[in-house]
Design a protein around this motif. Structure first.
Motif, short mmCIF file in Angstrom:
data_model
loop_
_atom_site.label_atom_id
_atom_site.label_comp_id
_atom_site.label_asym_id
_atom_site.label_seq_id
_atom_site.Cartn_x
_atom_site.Cartn_y
_atom_site.Cartn_z
N PRO A 270 0.83 -1.21 0.00
CA PRO A 270 0.00 0.00 0.00
C PRO A 270 0.86 1.25 0.00
CG PRO A 270 -0.83 -1.60 1.56
CD PRO A 270 0.47 -2.14 1.04
N THR A 271 0.30 2.32 -0.56
CA THR A 271 1.04 3.55 -0.70
C THR A 271 1.11 4.30 0.61
OG1 THR A 271 -0.95 4.74 -1.32
CG2 THR A 271 0.31 3.73 -3.11
N PHE A 272 1.92 5.40 0.59
CA PHE A 272 2.08 6.22 1.79
C PHE A 272 0.75 6.79 2.26
CE2 PHE A 272 2.60 10.72 3.10
CZ PHE A 272 3.01 10.48 4.40
N SER A 273 -0.11 7.17 1.32
CA SER A 273 -1.40 7.77 1.70
C SER A 273 -2.24 6.79 2.51
CB SER A 273 -2.16 8.23 0.45
OG SER A 273 -2.41 7.14 -0.42
N TYR A 274 -2.16 5.51 2.16
CA TYR A 274 -2.93 4.52 2.92
C TYR A 274 -2.32 4.34 4.31
CZ TYR A 274 -5.53 0.32 4.11
OH TYR A 274 -6.34 -0.59 4.75
N LEU A 275 -0.99 4.31 4.40
CA LEU A 275 -0.33 4.20 5.70
C LEU A 275 -0.67 5.41 6.57
CD1 LEU A 275 3.15 2.86 6.49
CD2 LEU A 275 2.58 5.14 7.31
N LYS A 276 -0.71 6.58 5.96
CA LYS A 276 -1.06 7.79 6.71
C LYS A 276 -2.48 7.71 7.23
CE LYS A 276 -0.59 12.81 6.49
NZ LYS A 276 -1.84 13.09 7.20
N SER A 277 -3.38 7.07 6.47
CA SER A 277 -4.75 6.94 6.94
C SER A 277 -4.82 6.06 8.19
CB SER A 277 -5.64 6.36 5.84
OG SER A 277 -5.35 4.99 5.61
N VAL A 278 -3.96 5.06 8.26
CA VAL A 278 -3.90 4.22 9.46
C VAL A 278 -3.45 5.05 10.65
CG1 VAL A 278 -2.79 2.21 10.54
CG2 VAL A 278 -3.45 2.13 8.12
N LEU A 279 -2.43 5.90 10.42
CA LEU A 279 -1.94 6.77 11.49
C LEU A 279 -3.01 7.78 11.91
CD1 LEU A 279 1.76 7.80 10.72
CD2 LEU A 279 0.90 6.54 12.69
N ASP A 280 -3.68 8.37 10.93
CA ASP A 280 -4.70 9.37 11.25
C ASP A 280 -5.82 8.77 12.07
OD1 ASP A 280 -3.28 11.28 9.90
OD2 ASP A 280 -4.45 11.14 8.05
N GLN A 281 -6.21 7.56 11.73
CA GLN A 281 -7.28 6.89 12.46
C GLN A 281 -6.88 6.64 13.92
OE1 GLN A 281 -8.48 3.19 10.68
NE2 GLN A 281 -10.28 2.96 11.99
N LEU A 282 -5.59 6.32 14.13
CA LEU A 282 -5.09 6.06 15.48
C LEU A 282 -4.94 7.34 16.28
CD1 LEU A 282 -3.67 4.28 17.69
CD2 LEU A 282 -1.53 4.74 16.44
N THR A 283 -4.29 8.34 15.68
CA THR A 283 -3.89 9.52 16.45
C THR A 283 -5.03 10.47 16.77
OG1 THR A 283 -3.29 10.64 14.38
CG2 THR A 283 -1.54 9.46 15.53
N THR A 284 -6.20 10.25 16.17
CA THR A 284 -7.34 11.12 16.47
C THR A 284 -8.23 10.58 17.58
OG1 THR A 284 -8.57 10.07 14.66
CG2 THR A 284 -7.43 12.15 14.17
N THR A 285 -7.92 9.41 18.11
CA THR A 285 -8.75 8.84 19.18
C THR A 285 -8.45 9.54 20.50
OG1 THR A 285 -7.10 7.15 19.73
CG2 THR A 285 -8.73 6.59 18.04
N PRO A 286 -9.46 9.68 21.37
CA PRO A 286 -9.24 10.31 22.68
C PRO A 286 -8.20 9.58 23.53
CG PRO A 286 -11.58 10.13 22.20
CD PRO A 286 -10.86 9.34 21.15
N GLU A 287 -8.19 8.25 23.43
CA GLU A 287 -7.23 7.47 24.21
C GLU A 287 -5.80 7.81 23.83
OE1 GLU A 287 -11.11 5.51 23.97
OE2 GLU A 287 -9.68 6.18 22.43
N PHE A 288 -5.56 7.96 22.52
CA PHE A 288 -4.21 8.29 22.04
C PHE A 288 -3.82 9.69 22.49
CE2 PHE A 288 -1.12 9.91 19.03
CZ PHE A 288 -0.24 8.84 18.88
N ARG A 289 -4.70 10.63 22.33
CA ARG A 289 -4.38 12.02 22.64
C ARG A 289 -4.15 12.25 24.13
NH1 ARG A 289 -8.12 15.91 18.77
NH2 ARG A 289 -7.10 15.37 16.80
N SER A 290 -4.82 11.45 24.97
CA SER A 290 -4.67 11.63 26.42
C SER A 290 -3.49 10.85 27.00
CB SER A 290 -5.96 11.20 27.14
OG SER A 290 -6.21 9.81 26.92
#
Length: 398
Positions: free
Chosen positions: A1-21
């Motif tokens: 998969p391309t970088f854009s797909y990998l970035k979508s995995v990161l975006d999905q993770l880093t926007t969760t409240p658990e991650f941010r806290s």
């Protein structure tokens, strides 16, 4: 998969409240877990295919990377390449590339140097140490450059490695730098089997470039560093002679890294060779400038202290300042660090009355000095003020 797909995995993770806290160490661990699981799942059929061809490469010739979701194969034969190219999950196949390391140039050689050299005084580091009550203890700095001798008397007591190696260097290839970037995001033991993301550094200083490169091959590593809380710092480069504008190369011209210009010895002139901005996309580069001439450092071959000059001497100043700020507040974000550097930079510089990007070098920010010379004390004082305000706010609502 391309970088854009990998970035979508990161975006999905880093926007969760658990991650941010979570703490920075917890976020780094979560990033590794998510990307490693993603890589294992998506790479499994390809690794199986590699093992079934008529002349499969040995295990030592194959390396799986979760940081970019790539498989590195040394000495891949045509049959394997053609087989992999037919797989719908393969984004691209490319030959390993070569990068250019910023080689420091030597000025002088000696057994000792003054306790406080001109570059440390110019950045007002001693005053910052006093203000913060710390000289950076507790923070960790990583470095990707020509290498270092970890047993040098100036380094051996602070080196975090435990592999018994005396010299740590970097191969100048895409594959080596991707693997190095992955290690920095989440360090592992020498076998590569046990990861400990709590050991990830606060900041990584980079003294290398990939000239004429428009593929963005290192973008995934930079994104993962950000998600893991590692601040990326790059030397701006040394292609500015003749006031050559837009001469900052990849990855230093990436929007989400701190690019550092080089100042002359004991002065506030930008070095003639220091690469100029703006970035190829028209963005602000460099962001900041630091001393880079006649800077004393540890010699690679003996116990001497050597005077060096070059762009590779400027970026480590910012890495050290970031470590100093992080030692006072380990949870500082990249954006907060950048604001402390830029908004409190010293602008009493010596312009050449040159311009790049339609902006003269006495207008701030500009494409020669960036926002100015890094000022450790001003940044430290601003951090202390912000921490005091946060403490008062917390007390008011307690």
């Amino acid at each position: 998969p391309t970088f854009s797909y990998l970035k979508s995995v990161l975006d999905q993770l880093t926007t969760t409240p658990e991650f941010r806290s979570g703490t920075r160490q917890q976020r780094a661990t979560a990033v590794h877990a998510a990307l490693n699981a993603h890589a294992e799942q998506s790479q499994a059929p390809l690794l199986k295919l590699i093992s079934t061809i008529s002349s499969p490469p040995s295990a030592s010739q194959i390396r799986s990377l979760w940081v970019s979701n790539q498989i590195l194969v040394q000495g891949a034969e045509l049959e394997l390449i053609q087989s992999l190219a037919k797989q719908p999950c393969v984004g691209f196949i490319a030959e390993d590339g070569v990068v250019q390391l910023h080689e420091p140039q030597q000025r002088a050689l000696g057994n000792s140097a003054q306790a406080l050299q001109w570059n440390i005084r110019r950045m007002r580091a001693p005053e910052a140490w006093e203000a913060l009550g710390s000289n950076g203890t507790g923070a960790t700095v990583a470095d990707i450059s020509t290498g270092a001798r970890a047993t040098h008397r100036l380094l051996r007591h602070g080196y975090k490695g435990a592999d018994g190696k005396s010299f740590i260097g970097t191969q100048a290839t895409h594959s080596a730098l991707l693997a190095c970037g992955q290690f920095i995001a989440c360090p592992h033991d020498p076998s590569g089997d046990r990861y400990d993301c709590s050991q990830a550094p606060d900041v990584v200083s980079n003294s290398w470039e990939s000239p004429d490169d428009e593929s963005g091959w290192f973008a995934s590593v930079i994104e993962v560093w950000h998600a893991a809380g590692v601040v990326p710092v790059f030397g701006a480069g040394s292609h500015g002679l003749g006031n050559r504008c837009r001469s900052i190369t990849y990855p230093a011209d990436s929007e989400n890294v701190i690019a550092v210009g080089t100042l002359s010895y004991n002065s506030d002139y930008i070095e003639g060779y220091s690469s100029r901005g703006p970035s190829k996309s028209g963005g602000q580069k460099p962001q900041i400038a630091c001393p880079g001439d006649n800077v004393y450092s540890a010699d690679s071959y003996n116990e001497y202290i050597v005077g060096f000059f070059g762009v590779s001497q400027a970026a480590p100043h910012i890495a050290g300042l970031v470590a100093l700020l992080r030692s006072a507040n380990p949870e500082l974000s990249y954006e907060e660090v950048l604001e402390l550097l830029q908004d409190h930079a010293n602008r009493d510089q010596a312009p050449y009355l040159q311009q790049c990007g339609g902006r003269f070098d006495f207008v701030w920010p500009n494409y020669h000095f960036g926002y100015g010379r890094a000022d450790a004390l001003a940044s430290a004082n601003a951090l202390l003020e912000s921490m005091a305000r946060a403490a008062r706010y917390k007390c008011f609502y307690c």
